[in-house]
Design a protein around this motif. Structure first.
Motif, mmCIF file in Angstrom:
data_model
loop_
_atom_site.group_PDB
_atom_site.id
_atom_site.type_symbol
_atom_site.label_atom_id
_atom_site.label_comp_id
_atom_site.label_asym_id
_atom_site.label_seq_id
_atom_site.Cartn_x
_atom_site.Cartn_y
_atom_site.Cartn_z
ATOM 1 N N ALA A 131 -33.255 -51.615 3.054
ATOM 2 C CA ALA A 131 -32.901 -52.767 2.236
ATOM 3 C C ALA A 131 -31.532 -52.587 1.593
ATOM 4 O O ALA A 131 -30.762 -53.557 1.451
ATOM 5 N N MET A 132 -31.184 -51.362 1.214
ATOM 6 C CA MET A 132 -29.869 -51.112 0.634
ATOM 7 C C MET A 132 -28.774 -51.289 1.670
ATOM 8 O O MET A 132 -27.710 -51.849 1.385
ATOM 9 N N VAL A 133 -29.034 -50.830 2.891
ATOM 10 C CA VAL A 133 -28.063 -51.038 3.973
ATOM 11 C C VAL A 133 -27.897 -52.530 4.241
ATOM 12 O O VAL A 133 -26.773 -53.044 4.336
ATOM 13 N N ASP A 134 -29.012 -53.241 4.370
ATOM 14 C CA ASP A 134 -28.963 -54.670 4.667
ATOM 15 C C ASP A 134 -28.278 -55.460 3.556
ATOM 16 O O ASP A 134 -27.631 -56.480 3.818
ATOM 17 N N GLY A 135 -28.415 -54.995 2.332
ATOM 18 C CA GLY A 135 -27.818 -55.695 1.194
ATOM 19 C C GLY A 135 -26.401 -55.283 0.884
ATOM 20 O O GLY A 135 -25.836 -55.726 -0.124
ATOM 21 N N GLY A 136 -25.803 -54.432 1.730
ATOM 22 C CA GLY A 136 -24.444 -53.977 1.479
ATOM 23 C C GLY A 136 -24.316 -53.021 0.325
ATOM 24 O O GLY A 136 -23.263 -52.903 -0.298
ATOM 25 N N ASP A 138 -25.390 -49.605 0.502
ATOM 26 C CA ASP A 138 -25.399 -48.209 0.917
ATOM 27 C C ASP A 138 -24.137 -47.517 0.405
ATOM 28 O O ASP A 138 -23.069 -48.137 0.296
ATOM 29 N N ILE A 139 -24.250 -46.234 0.104
ATOM 30 C CA ILE A 139 -23.117 -45.514 -0.480
ATOM 31 C C ILE A 139 -21.922 -45.458 0.468
ATOM 32 O O ILE A 139 -20.785 -45.321 0.046
ATOM 33 N N GLY A 140 -22.153 -45.593 1.750
ATOM 34 C CA GLY A 140 -21.051 -45.561 2.702
ATOM 35 C C GLY A 140 -20.264 -46.847 2.775
ATOM 36 O O GLY A 140 -19.240 -46.925 3.451
ATOM 37 N N LEU A 141 -20.722 -47.888 2.099
ATOM 38 C CA LEU A 141 -20.056 -49.184 2.102
ATOM 39 C C LEU A 141 -19.287 -49.367 0.799
ATOM 40 O O LEU A 141 -19.757 -48.993 -0.264
ATOM 41 N N ASP A 142 -18.095 -49.951 0.881
ATOM 42 C CA ASP A 142 -17.265 -50.147 -0.310
ATOM 43 C C ASP A 142 -17.880 -51.239 -1.175
ATOM 44 O O ASP A 142 -17.920 -52.417 -0.792
ATOM 45 N N GLN A 143 -18.367 -50.862 -2.361
ATOM 46 C CA GLN A 143 -19.017 -51.841 -3.216
ATOM 47 C C GLN A 143 -18.043 -52.860 -3.778
ATOM 48 O O GLN A 143 -18.453 -53.912 -4.282
ATOM 49 N N ARG A 144 -16.737 -52.622 -3.638
ATOM 50 C CA ARG A 144 -15.738 -53.573 -4.113
ATOM 51 C C ARG A 144 -15.694 -54.840 -3.266
ATOM 52 O O ARG A 144 -15.038 -55.809 -3.642
ATOM 53 N N TYR A 146 -17.917 -56.895 -2.969
ATOM 54 C CA TYR A 146 -18.598 -57.917 -3.758
ATOM 55 C C TYR A 146 -18.053 -57.905 -5.185
ATOM 56 O O TYR A 146 -17.702 -56.855 -5.725
ATOM 57 N N ALA A 147 -18.018 -59.078 -5.801
ATOM 58 C CA ALA A 147 -17.699 -59.137 -7.221
ATOM 59 C C ALA A 147 -18.768 -58.390 -8.006
ATOM 60 O O ALA A 147 -19.916 -58.265 -7.566
ATOM 61 N N ALA A 148 -18.397 -57.881 -9.161
ATOM 62 C CA ALA A 148 -19.297 -57.020 -9.932
ATOM 63 C C ALA A 148 -20.647 -57.680 -10.194
ATOM 64 O O ALA A 148 -21.701 -57.070 -10.002
ATOM 65 N N ASP A 149 -20.654 -58.940 -10.633
ATOM 66 C CA ASP A 149 -21.918 -59.607 -10.939
ATOM 67 C C ASP A 149 -22.764 -59.796 -9.685
ATOM 68 O O ASP A 149 -23.998 -59.670 -9.736
ATOM 69 N N ASP A 150 -22.136 -60.099 -8.564
ATOM 70 C CA ASP A 150 -22.857 -60.257 -7.299
ATOM 71 C C ASP A 150 -23.472 -58.938 -6.873
ATOM 72 O O ASP A 150 -24.638 -58.870 -6.446
ATOM 73 N N TRP A 151 -22.694 -57.860 -6.995
ATOM 74 C CA TRP A 151 -23.204 -56.536 -6.626
ATOM 75 C C TRP A 151 -24.416 -56.166 -7.474
ATOM 76 O O TRP A 151 -25.427 -55.676 -6.952
ATOM 77 N N LEU A 152 -24.354 -56.425 -8.774
ATOM 78 C CA LEU A 152 -25.477 -56.104 -9.645
ATOM 79 C C LEU A 152 -26.695 -56.959 -9.302
ATOM 80 O O LEU A 152 -27.829 -56.459 -9.308
ATOM 81 N N THR A 153 -26.494 -58.223 -8.998
ATOM 82 C CA THR A 153 -27.611 -59.090 -8.605
ATOM 83 C C THR A 153 -28.288 -58.568 -7.350
ATOM 84 O O THR A 153 -29.527 -58.563 -7.251
ATOM 85 N N ARG A 154 -27.496 -58.126 -6.385
ATOM 86 C CA ARG A 154 -28.054 -57.557 -5.154
ATOM 87 C C ARG A 154 -28.861 -56.295 -5.457
ATOM 88 O O ARG A 154 -29.949 -56.092 -4.919
#
Length: 362
Positions: A131-136, A138-144, A146-154
């Motif tokens: 689910a973390m991989v599918d939601g973008g 995963d630690i190997g993916l650049d969390q930047r 997504y906008a901060a609020d979007d990332w937290l919602t995910r």
């Protein structure tokens, strides 16, 4: 030691481990090689992506909010992060995502600082990891991305791997912490860090992105395949210029000059130019092991990590009293009990080709 530090860096540049490197050890500094293959020389003011060495900076920023009365270590964070209210927790870390129970306690600032929030990287195959991989996420993916609020919602859409305070997982708590600091401050993390910490310490090249006028000093980044394979070219990539959205959950860039100055503040007991940046008690908590023994399970991080390492607030802690941490693109720092401090900056992903340089430096 005169010359030994530069010789160390030059030897590993010549051996192809890194295109260039910059380091400080005690009062000495050294640079070798180039900021990119075939590029300009590496300098003490070359800008690099420090990745997880950001955690120590964010921890200090959060502790300063505690000292100013805006936060408390054991206060629930859902006052500012309503996305994290009423958490559900997996019955086991590998359970189906629907097999949950209510959280018995809220997530606190202390949980974020110690990576015991219930969020973090998952190393074993499980529904949560997928689910973390599918939601973008995963630690190997650049969390930047997504906008901060979007990332937290995910992130908040997923259950916790364990009850807050009862387990340990790396990384994601500090993305949440960056957003928390921003919301408590009432402005993006970049603005708060600049005014509250970076500018007062003279860290003019440290931030969540590189201003347009400085991008020529941004090093290229690489990973090792048969040779060095470029990830981001010099002066380009996600950190070159302001991002299109809020990146309060993101990681910093810095320079040898800047990060060494920050580390010296820690080594000098949290003091800077006659003032205090962080209290002695908070610095003690930050730089000593704060993780309960029951949370140090073999599946929580890489094999053997807990054999000789603990975790404070944003830094790893050795049994010798040395503390520090590394960033995934080949950066590391440490502070010894006698106050000796070291910083090493490259821009090559940590792996078997880079590890000898790390080991010799440390």
């Amino acid at each position: 030691m005169t010359g030994a530090l530069r010789d160390l860096l030059a030897r590993h540049v010549a051996g192809g481990a890194v295109p260039g490197a910059a380091a400080s050890l005690g009062p000495e500094t050294a640079v070798a090689g180039a900021l990119a293959v075939g590029g300009e020389p590496m300098r003490a003011h070359t800008i690099v992506r420090i990745k997880s060495m950001t955690k120590a900076v964010t921890a200090v920023a959060a502790l300063r909010l505690v000292e100013s009365g805006h936060l408390a270590l054991d206060e629930p964070v859902d006052r500012w992060l309503p996305e994290l209210a009423d958490r559900r927790v997996l019955r086991t870390p590998t359970a189906d995502l629907t097999d949950t129970r209510p959280a018995v306690r809220p997530i606190t600032l202390r949980h974020l600082l110690t990576c015991t929030s219930g969020y973090g990287m998952v190393l074993t195959d499980s529904p949560l990891r997928q689910a973390m991989v599918d939601g973008g996420l995963d630690i190997g993916l650049d969390q930047r991305r997504y906008a901060a609020d979007d990332w937290l919602t995910r992130l908040a859409a997923l259950p916790l791997a364990f009850q807050p305070g009862e387990g340990w997982r790396y990384h994601h708590s500090f993305g949440v912490l960056g957003i928390l600091v921003a919301r408590v401050a009432g402005r993006p993390l970049q603005d708060h860090l600049t005014d509250d910490l970076l500018r007062p310490l003279g860290l003019h090249d440290t931030g969540l992105w590189v201003p347009a006028g400085s991008v020529a000093r941004l090093a290229a980044s690489y990973w090792h395949d048969d040779g060095l394979t470029e990830i981001d070219p010099a002066g380009a990539g996600d950190y070159a210029g302001p991002p299109p959205h809020d990146v309060s959950h993101g990681e910093l860039v810095s320079t040898l000059v800047d990060y060494t100055r920050f580390v010296r503040v820690l080594a000098d007991g949290g003091r800077f130019e006659g003032g205090r940046i962080v209290s002695a008690e908070h610095l003690r908590l930050m730089t000593t092991d704060q993780v309960p023994a029951a949370a140090k399970t073999p599946d929580s991080f890489f094999p053997g990590f807990w054999d000789d390492e603990g975790w404070g607030f944003g830094v790893g802690v050795r049994g010798t009293g040395r503390y520090g941490w590394s960033g995934g693109l080949g950066t590391t720092f440490f502070v010894d009990p006698d106050g000796t401090a070291g910083v090493l900056l490259t821009q090559v992903e940590i792996g078997e080709r880079l590890q000898p340089l790390f080991d010799e430096f440390l």
